[in-house]
Scaffold this motif. Structure first.
Motif, PDB file in Angstrom:
ATOM      1  N   SER A  11       5.615 -85.836  64.373  1.00  0.00           N
ATOM      2  CA  SER A  11       5.135 -86.858  65.339  1.00  0.00           C
ATOM      3  C   SER A  11       4.567 -86.431  66.530  1.00  0.00           C
ATOM      4  O   SER A  11       3.654 -86.769  67.202  1.00  0.00           O
ATOM      5  N   ALA A  12       5.074 -85.390  67.241  1.00  0.00           N
ATOM      6  CA  ALA A  12       4.492 -84.592  68.313  1.00  0.00           C
ATOM      7  C   ALA A  12       3.056 -84.181  68.337  1.00  0.00           C
ATOM      8  O   ALA A  12       2.172 -84.261  69.109  1.00  0.00           O
ATOM      9  N   LEU A  13       2.690 -83.730  66.880  1.00  0.00           N
ATOM     10  CA  LEU A  13       1.391 -83.220  66.950  1.00  0.00           C
ATOM     11  C   LEU A  13       0.372 -84.370  66.585  1.00  0.00           C
ATOM     12  O   LEU A  13      -0.785 -84.016  66.306  1.00  0.00           O
ATOM     13  N   SER A  14       1.002 -85.599  66.164  1.00  0.00           N
ATOM     14  CA  SER A  14       0.105 -86.757  65.650  1.00  0.00           C
ATOM     15  C   SER A  14      -0.704 -87.354  67.002  1.00  0.00           C
ATOM     16  O   SER A  14      -1.470 -88.230  66.583  1.00  0.00           O
ATOM     17  N   GLN A  15      -0.704 -86.784  68.056  1.00  0.00           N
ATOM     18  CA  GLN A  15      -1.455 -87.356  69.159  1.00  0.00           C
ATOM     19  C   GLN A  15      -2.506 -86.305  69.532  1.00  0.00           C
ATOM     20  O   GLN A  15      -2.028 -85.164  69.701  1.00  0.00           O
ATOM     21  N   PRO A  16      -3.810 -86.781  69.670  1.00  0.00           N
ATOM     22  CA  PRO A  16      -4.764 -85.821  69.962  1.00  0.00           C
ATOM     23  C   PRO A  16      -4.787 -84.805  71.155  1.00  0.00           C
ATOM     24  O   PRO A  16      -4.845 -83.536  71.137  1.00  0.00           O
ATOM     25  N   THR A  17      -4.173 -85.188  72.418  1.00  0.00           N
ATOM     26  CA  THR A  17      -4.156 -84.529  73.419  1.00  0.00           C
ATOM     27  C   THR A  17      -2.728 -83.314  73.125  1.00  0.00           C
ATOM     28  O   THR A  17      -3.021 -81.996  73.396  1.00  0.00           O
ATOM     29  N   ARG A  18      -1.688 -83.912  72.497  1.00  0.00           N
ATOM     30  CA  ARG A  18      -0.812 -82.781  72.180  1.00  0.00           C
ATOM     31  C   ARG A  18      -1.272 -81.837  71.163  1.00  0.00           C
ATOM     32  O   ARG A  18      -1.067 -80.579  71.246  1.00  0.00           O
TER      33      ARG A  18
END
Length: 110
Positions: A11-18
């Motif tokens: 979930s943390a890695l599923s956002q582009p900036t993260r």
């Protein structure tokens, strides 16, 4: 690593900036990066970056060290290793020789 922890990492890695932030910290290696520098490199505002770094830290993918007034961020390679082990623990139905090309492909060439 259990399923709940793996899902938090995904979930943390599923956002582009993260994802970009985490990959930048992996490239930075053991020296890590000061938060302000991460923001400069990625072109991300400090408050947005702080929130995203917090999500990565809570997911066990980033660790921190305070240096005076600054915070240095590091990729948590133990967390990354745990996530990769979780993904590959049942690899190839008990035939590890079938997994060898994958493991060789992702191994660090440092």
């Amino acid at each position: 690593m259990d399923t709940f922890t793996a899902l938090a990492a995904f979930s943390a890695l599923s956002q582009p900036t993260r994802l970009e932030t985490f990959r930048l910290l992996v490239r930075a290696g053991p020296d890590g990066m000061i938060a302000g520098r991460v923001g400069e490199v990625l072109g991300v505002r400090q408050n947005t970056l702080s929130t995203n770094l917090g999500v990565l830290r809570n997911a066990g993918l980033v660790r921190t060290v305070r240096e005076g007034r600054a915070i240095r961020y590091f990729a948590d390679f133990d967390g990354l290793s745990g996530l990769l082990r979780f993904l590959l623990e049942d690899c190839c139905g008990g035939a590890p020789e079938l997994c060898r090309p994958l493991i060789d492909d992702i191994a660090c060439n440092c």
